[in-house]
Design a protein around this motif. Structure first.
Motif, PDB file in Angstrom:
ATOM      1  N   LEU A 135     -12.127 -37.934 -13.232  1.00 60.16           N
ATOM      2  CA  LEU A 135     -13.433 -38.472 -12.872  1.00 60.16           C
ATOM      3  C   LEU A 135     -14.405 -38.102 -13.976  1.00 60.16           C
ATOM      4  CD1 LEU A 135     -14.960 -40.004 -10.650  1.00 60.16           C
ATOM      5  CD2 LEU A 135     -15.421 -37.797  -9.572  1.00 60.16           C
ATOM      6  N   GLN A 136     -15.056 -39.117 -14.539  1.00 65.96           N
ATOM      7  CA  GLN A 136     -15.979 -38.890 -15.646  1.00 65.96           C
ATOM      8  C   GLN A 136     -17.356 -38.509 -15.124  1.00 65.96           C
ATOM      9  OE1 GLN A 136     -16.233 -42.060 -18.519  1.00 65.96           O
ATOM     10  NE2 GLN A 136     -18.006 -41.157 -19.517  1.00 65.96           N
ATOM     11  N   LYS A 137     -17.938 -37.485 -15.732  1.00 61.13           N
ATOM     12  CA  LYS A 137     -19.311 -37.092 -15.414  1.00 61.13           C
ATOM     13  C   LYS A 137     -20.272 -38.020 -16.138  1.00 61.13           C
ATOM     14  CE  LYS A 137     -18.102 -32.220 -15.655  1.00 61.13           C
ATOM     15  NZ  LYS A 137     -18.449 -30.993 -16.365  1.00 61.13           N
ATOM     16  N   PRO A 138     -21.442 -38.234 -15.646  1.00 61.90           N
ATOM     17  CA  PRO A 138     -21.903 -37.837 -14.322  1.00 61.90           C
ATOM     18  C   PRO A 138     -21.325 -38.771 -13.261  1.00 61.90           C
ATOM     19  CG  PRO A 138     -23.628 -39.072 -15.407  1.00 61.90           C
ATOM     20  CD  PRO A 138     -22.487 -38.948 -16.397  1.00 61.90           C
ATOM     21  N   PHE A 139     -21.168 -38.264 -12.066  1.00 58.52           N
ATOM     22  CA  PHE A 139     -20.682 -39.070 -10.948  1.00 58.52           C
ATOM     23  C   PHE A 139     -21.547 -38.757  -9.732  1.00 58.52           C
ATOM     24  CE2 PHE A 139     -17.982 -35.320 -11.511  1.00 58.52           C
ATOM     25  CZ  PHE A 139     -18.207 -34.647 -10.327  1.00 58.52           C
ATOM     26  N   THR A 140     -21.501 -39.647  -8.785  1.00 56.95           N
ATOM     27  CA  THR A 140     -22.280 -39.459  -7.564  1.00 56.95           C
ATOM     28  C   THR A 140     -21.428 -38.715  -6.528  1.00 56.95           C
ATOM     29  OG1 THR A 140     -21.526 -41.499  -6.507  1.00 56.95           O
ATOM     30  CG2 THR A 140     -23.474 -41.666  -7.964  1.00 56.95           C
ATOM     31  N   PRO A 141     -22.061 -38.126  -5.535  1.00 57.96           N
ATOM     32  CA  PRO A 141     -21.284 -37.519  -4.451  1.00 57.96           C
ATOM     33  C   PRO A 141     -20.347 -38.533  -3.781  1.00 57.96           C
ATOM     34  CG  PRO A 141     -23.556 -36.771  -4.333  1.00 57.96           C
ATOM     35  CD  PRO A 141     -23.501 -37.858  -5.382  1.00 57.96           C
ATOM     36  N   THR A 142     -20.781 -39.778  -3.687  1.00 55.69           N
ATOM     37  CA  THR A 142     -19.939 -40.826  -3.103  1.00 55.69           C
ATOM     38  C   THR A 142     -18.703 -41.068  -3.958  1.00 55.69           C
ATOM     39  OG1 THR A 142     -21.868 -41.852  -2.084  1.00 55.69           O
ATOM     40  CG2 THR A 142     -19.912 -43.230  -2.325  1.00 55.69           C
ATOM     41  N   ASP A 143     -18.882 -41.106  -5.287  1.00 52.09           N
ATOM     42  CA  ASP A 143     -17.739 -41.274  -6.198  1.00 52.09           C
ATOM     43  C   ASP A 143     -16.748 -40.122  -6.049  1.00 52.09           C
ATOM     44  OD1 ASP A 143     -18.863 -43.580  -7.307  1.00 52.09           O
ATOM     45  OD2 ASP A 143     -19.762 -42.488  -8.990  1.00 52.09           O
TER      46      ASP A 143
END
Length: 80
Positions: A55-63
């Motif tokens: 998972l690439q940053k930045p990500f959302t809590p939903t992601d």
């Protein structure tokens, strides 16, 4: 431990190295690797293996929640 969530780049030991050590003792444990690098750059730079859960940053809590759910849903269920 069902899922290890770790950064790819850390001091002393990389996230993939940590995952490999944990999976030696607990092979059923999945790993989600996080990084500010793109997956392509991380693979090309030798920091990440192709096909790793990433998972690439930045990500959302939903992601994050959706990715964790996808990984956990792939795990085999308890033996019948």
């Amino acid at each position: 431990i069902h899922l290890l969530v770790t950064d790819v780049v850390m001091p002393g030991m990389s996230g993939p190295e940590l995952a490999a050590k944990l999976q030696t003792a607990r092979p059923e444990t999945a790993a989600l690797l996080l990084s500010g690098y793109t997956s392509h750059a991380a693979v090309r730079g030798g920091m990440l293996q192709e096909g790793s859960d990433f998972l690439q940053k930045p990500f959302t809590p939903t992601d994050l929640a959706a990715t964790v759910r996808k990984i956990l849903d792939r795990r085999p269920g308890p033996p019948e």
